[in-house]
Design a protein around this motif. Sequence first.
Motif, PDB file in Angstrom:
ATOM      1  N   ALA A 182       0.805  -1.105   0.191  1.00  0.00           N
ATOM      2  CA  ALA A 182       0.108  -0.138   0.084  1.00  0.00           C
ATOM      3  C   ALA A 182       0.980   1.188  -0.053  1.00  0.00           C
ATOM      4  O   ALA A 182       0.581   2.131  -0.463  1.00  0.00           O
ATOM      5  N   PHE A 183       1.837   1.413   0.874  1.00  0.00           N
ATOM      6  CA  PHE A 183       2.889   2.712   0.725  1.00  0.00           C
ATOM      7  C   PHE A 183       3.622   2.613  -0.429  1.00  0.00           C
ATOM      8  O   PHE A 183       4.075   3.697  -0.835  1.00  0.00           O
ATOM      9  N   THR A 184       3.886   1.522  -1.188  1.00  0.00           N
ATOM     10  CA  THR A 184       4.773   1.495  -2.176  1.00  0.00           C
ATOM     11  C   THR A 184       3.717   2.146  -3.332  1.00  0.00           C
ATOM     12  O   THR A 184       4.064   2.855  -4.108  1.00  0.00           O
ATOM     13  N   LEU A 185       2.460   1.652  -3.428  1.00  0.00           N
ATOM     14  CA  LEU A 185       1.580   2.149  -4.371  1.00  0.00           C
ATOM     15  C   LEU A 185       1.345   3.654  -4.027  1.00  0.00           C
ATOM     16  O   LEU A 185       1.039   4.666  -5.133  1.00  0.00           O
ATOM     17  N   ALA A 186       1.264   4.359  -2.777  1.00  0.00           N
ATOM     18  CA  ALA A 186       0.881   5.547  -2.546  1.00  0.00           C
ATOM     19  C   ALA A 186       2.245   6.600  -2.884  1.00  0.00           C
ATOM     20  O   ALA A 186       2.094   7.511  -3.286  1.00  0.00           O
ATOM     21  N   ASP A 187       3.382   5.920  -2.854  1.00  0.00           N
ATOM     22  CA  ASP A 187       4.565   6.737  -3.301  1.00  0.00           C
ATOM     23  C   ASP A 187       4.625   6.827  -4.530  1.00  0.00           C
ATOM     24  O   ASP A 187       5.418   5.999  -5.255  1.00  0.00           O
ATOM     25  N   ASP A 245      10.759   7.487  -4.353  1.00  0.00           N
ATOM     26  CA  ASP A 245      11.826   8.122  -3.448  1.00  0.00           C
ATOM     27  C   ASP A 245      11.915   7.211  -2.280  1.00  0.00           C
ATOM     28  O   ASP A 245      12.689   7.708  -1.429  1.00  0.00           O
ATOM     29  N   GLY A 246      10.879   6.439  -2.058  1.00  0.00           N
ATOM     30  CA  GLY A 246      11.074   5.843  -0.801  1.00  0.00           C
ATOM     31  C   GLY A 246      10.512   6.529   0.481  1.00  0.00           C
ATOM     32  O   GLY A 246      10.494   6.119   1.533  1.00  0.00           O
ATOM     33  N   LYS A 247       9.879   7.815   0.087  1.00  0.00           N
ATOM     34  CA  LYS A 247       9.364   8.553   1.440  1.00  0.00           C
ATOM     35  C   LYS A 247       7.920   9.124   0.997  1.00  0.00           C
ATOM     36  O   LYS A 247       7.704   9.306  -0.281  1.00  0.00           O
ATOM     37  N   LEU A 248       7.032   9.228   1.771  1.00  0.00           N
ATOM     38  CA  LEU A 248       5.522   9.498   1.564  1.00  0.00           C
ATOM     39  C   LEU A 248       5.619  11.087   1.971  1.00  0.00           C
ATOM     40  O   LEU A 248       5.830  11.288   3.085  1.00  0.00           O
ATOM     41  N   THR A 249       4.823  11.797   1.306  1.00  0.00           N
ATOM     42  CA  THR A 249       4.585  13.057   1.658  1.00  0.00           C
ATOM     43  C   THR A 249       3.411  13.193   1.915  1.00  0.00           C
ATOM     44  O   THR A 249       2.196  12.221   1.507  1.00  0.00           O
ATOM     45  N   LEU A 250       2.801  14.491   2.488  1.00  0.00           N
ATOM     46  CA  LEU A 250       1.479  14.490   2.748  1.00  0.00           C
ATOM     47  C   LEU A 250       0.457  14.732   1.480  1.00  0.00           C
ATOM     48  O   LEU A 250      -0.435  14.026   1.466  1.00  0.00           O
ATOM     49  N   GLN A 251       1.058  15.083   0.467  1.00  0.00           N
ATOM     50  CA  GLN A 251       0.359  15.399  -0.934  1.00  0.00           C
ATOM     51  C   GLN A 251       0.194  13.910  -1.364  1.00  0.00           C
ATOM     52  O   GLN A 251      -0.830  13.461  -1.993  1.00  0.00           O
ATOM     53  N   GLU A 252       1.170  12.711  -1.137  1.00  0.00           N
ATOM     54  CA  GLU A 252       1.057  11.719  -1.998  1.00  0.00           C
ATOM     55  C   GLU A 252       0.229  10.708  -1.022  1.00  0.00           C
ATOM     56  O   GLU A 252      -0.539   9.990  -1.686  1.00  0.00           O
ATOM     57  N   LEU A 253      -0.034  10.900   0.302  1.00  0.00           N
ATOM     58  CA  LEU A 253      -1.156  10.352   0.947  1.00  0.00           C
ATOM     59  C   LEU A 253      -2.742  10.716   0.632  1.00  0.00           C
ATOM     60  O   LEU A 253      -3.412   9.982   0.498  1.00  0.00           O
TER      61      LEU A 253
END
Length: 149
Positions: free
Chosen positions: A131-136, A140-148
């Motif tokens: 789920a986090f990989t799809l949201a990123d 870059d291996g980091k999730l930002t607020l805009q990506e979430l």
Amino acid sequence: MVLLLLAMIIASVFIGQLIQPVVLDPTRDIDVRLQAYEMFGTFTRSFTTMFEVTMSAGGWSRPGRFLTYQVDRRFFMFFFCYFLFVSFALMRVISAVFIKQTLQVANKDHEQVVAEQTRNNKALVARCKEAFTLADTSQDGKLTLQELI
């Protein structure tokens, strides 16, 4: 169980041989002779009586009291030794074996539950990573607020 069966067979033969002179003695009371024969007159009768003595709580009292008080007081020692050996030694060993097997099964059940929980946790972690990989979206291996959002 084999040891218990062997103890009952030996005791049956032993007491059957000891009681034969009583059964065959014409000077004894006929009721005593008949009761002795009914309990210990043949191997099968003797084994059945010893099975009852061994397996039932208080099963020794009827044949034990009969032989002790009607035949010979020395039979008390036979029943005392048999009861100590069989009831306190063999039965406790057999009970301990059953308890050990039960605890082993319970331990295996616990191990299976722990293994299943571990598999479930790994599956949950894998789904969360996916789920986090799809949201990123930037990869870059980091999730930002805009990506979430």
